[in-house]
Enzyme design. Sequence first.
Site, PDB file in Angstrom:
ATOM      1  N   SER A 159      43.039  26.524  36.121  1.00  0.00           N
ATOM      2  CA  SER A 159      43.943  27.421  35.393  1.00  0.00           C
ATOM      3  C   SER A 159      45.013  26.666  34.613  1.00  0.00           C
ATOM      4  O   SER A 159      45.706  27.265  33.783  1.00  0.00           O
ATOM      5  CB  SER A 159      44.599  28.408  36.363  1.00  0.00           C
ATOM      6  OG  SER A 159      45.415  27.724  37.283  1.00  0.00           O
ATOM      7  N   LYS A 210      52.275  34.399  38.448  1.00  0.00           N
ATOM      8  CA  LYS A 210      52.667  33.233  37.658  1.00  0.00           C
ATOM      9  C   LYS A 210      53.771  33.582  36.671  1.00  0.00           C
ATOM     10  O   LYS A 210      54.768  32.843  36.530  1.00  0.00           O
ATOM     11  CB  LYS A 210      51.447  32.686  36.920  1.00  0.00           C
ATOM     12  CG  LYS A 210      50.412  32.047  37.835  1.00  0.00           C
ATOM     13  CD  LYS A 210      49.191  31.595  37.061  1.00  0.00           C
ATOM     14  CE  LYS A 210      48.184  30.916  37.993  1.00  0.00           C
ATOM     15  NZ  LYS A 210      46.953  30.474  37.292  1.00  0.00           N
TER      16      LYS A 210
END
Length: 818
Positions: free
Chosen positions: A659, A702
């Site tokens: 990611s 996030k």
Amino acid sequence: MVDINPLPLDRLSWKCNPESLKFNTTDQLEDLGQVLGQDRAIEAIRFGTNMSHKGYNIFALGPDGLDKHEVVMAFLKDRAREETVPSDWCYVYNFQDPRRPNALALPPGRGVQFSQDMSRLAEDIPFVLKNAFESEEYQTRSNMIQQEIKDAQDEALSAVDQEARQRGAALKMTPLGFTFVPIRDGKTVSPDEFRKLSEQEREDIEENLDYLREKLEEVLEFMPDLLTESREKMRKLNEETAGHAIGHLVEQLKKKYADLEEVIEYLAAAQEDIIQNVHQIVHGAEEEAARGPGPEGPQPHSFALEPGRYMVNLIVDNSDAKHAPVIHEDEPTYDRLLGRVEYRSEMGTLMTDFRLIRAGALHSVNGGYLVVDILKLLQHPYAYEALKRTLKSGEIKIESLGQVLGFINTVSLEPEPIPLEVKVVLLGTRILYYLLNSLDPEFTDLFKVAADFDEQMDRTEESLALYARMLASRIREEELRPFTSDAIARILERVVRYSGDSEKLSTRLKYVGDLLREADYHAGQDKKAQVTADHVDQAVKAREYRQSRMRERLLEQTGQGTILIDTSGSQVGQVNGLSVLDLGSYAFGRPTRITARVRLGKGEVVDIEREVKLGGPIHSKGVLILSSFLGAHYQPDLPLSLSASLVFEQSYGGIEGDSASMAELCTLLSAIAEIPLKQGMAITGSVNQQGQAQAIGGVNEKIEGFFDLCALRGLDGSQGVIIPVSNVRHLMLDQRVLEAIEAGKFNIYAVETVNEALTLLTGTAAGEKDEKGQYPDGTVNRKIQDRLRDFSIRLRKFAHPESADKDGEKETDEEDRS
């Protein structure tokens, strides 16, 4: 430069309108009589239960929290109500081989009757027989037999005595047995008188005595035959007496169980055994007591002499059952599944008999459904192998684990195996299912049906209405306070967020149940009769507070500068990446500084995390993609001549996942072009060799992790997060983030390519290739291309100084002409 606008507020989160639910409180909703969102799994379970062929057992797979156990048990119980009650099972004494007790099947409810009838029979046997053998008739007939043998013996001895007297002798009984003595004139001849007789007279007497001794021997040889005949007559008398005594008792039972052939055969065998062992049953205890203790003390009473051998060990009693059994075995050990044989200590010796056979779960569930957690099954030694062996053979064989492994050689029972007809449902995670499927060849033969439980269901108006009814059902089932429509709407929003997709609803009902109970608790603390949206928010915040100690400590250290993260200004070769720390039931986002450094080299992009063995294989794969991207996009005709290093700063644990690959690529390109990146921006996303942004997980956590850091230092409107376009549908941001975005203090950008991300991070257009493969002047990509080409020329110059100068002049001229 093409403008990339922030995402509008309505694309950052889905909001449920309470009015669309069309109710005020959950009291107005009907119960939901169906399983929600598990159509595929339910159909698989229905198929597996309908298939009567061997091997079509079921494995219900899916992550924890899906209520697999509740769904499976509810379905099986509904199914079992339509099926008949299975047979009762009992163990009885095997009169042919006591070590191998026989198993008998009886119609449901008749097992306990049979057990009670045999218990009464076992209790009555000693008294009935004792009365029969103490009766006047038996005593008379017994005395007659004894008298007959006595008369026969007396007659034979009397004949010998008469013949002896005719020959001048008499038969006398001594402590040593029978003997003959000479007589004269009716008187016994003494030894002195015998010696005074003439030699001829003595010889005649000796001759007569020898003859008489031979005659006596013939008579005595006949005596055992008389005793044998007497014992045989007594045996027949005893059997006849016992047969008459217990015959009517056994006949009553035979009439009662005339429809059960195996029971009739057992009763006949029991009757025959009683008759054959009547003496031991009646007199065994008396003889035992008469003998007294032996040299080693009192001996255990032999089971062969006990009337208890005629009792019944009922191991499965379905007298109270209304339908086929459904059992969840929570502790699936070897013994609890297959049963066991227990022992009792008698005078320091371990003894057992068929009455100490104990049933296992497979006995109790025979004819029904057994549910077992596969992880617990695998944790108990040999339990999984025993279950497979039993399913494969189609019979339950009770055998101790020590015997199976050959560790115990003591004499024990070997109960007759019981035919097994059961449908087994294993509950477990997907990883366990696929591991067993690939590593155990027998697994696919025995568990042919996979019931795959889904973690999500589509979010539609219909599914929202059904979900609300399901929540109302749970609220009433757990006796919670009624929930208002705005509370249910808020819970549905949390359910959507928990699914990880704004277009889906989570079916992990364990989380939903916890939220309902905790919201009800806060309503109780406020002394409210109904649960509102505020109580749901309190429950969410309270749970986060209980679990967020580590997040707050990391945020505090970052705010203090212990962990170095910039949220303003610009830096070359430095970007803010985003990761998620998963603590089991709680996950939160954590910003991480990613840096890159480049120099002249051999085309290597060094992942420092991989070199020190902190990077996982997927992370390493993402970094390796960067090298191919550089060569294909900027220098397809020349070798890469740089050496670059990438590192997650202040990261001391393992790193896995790709990611951060788009963040790593951006910081690498920044270092090559020597163009600074905005530190008020964070970026997440995976990238492929084409430079396309790919979706990642944990996008909400996030974003919120970076937002909290920016909010701690002060929001100025320049901060934001860059995510892949494919992650937009996953956005369900917290209200605190939405309020800041609405006020223009924070922004979320969605990009499709790394070029768009570079444009946002640098404030300069990334640029697109023209027909000749060149990027426009002044763009980020042109600077990258020029510097990579410069690296190539300089590397060739080091390797071949003379040719490199000429080639460099030619390339410079060609560039000037172009």
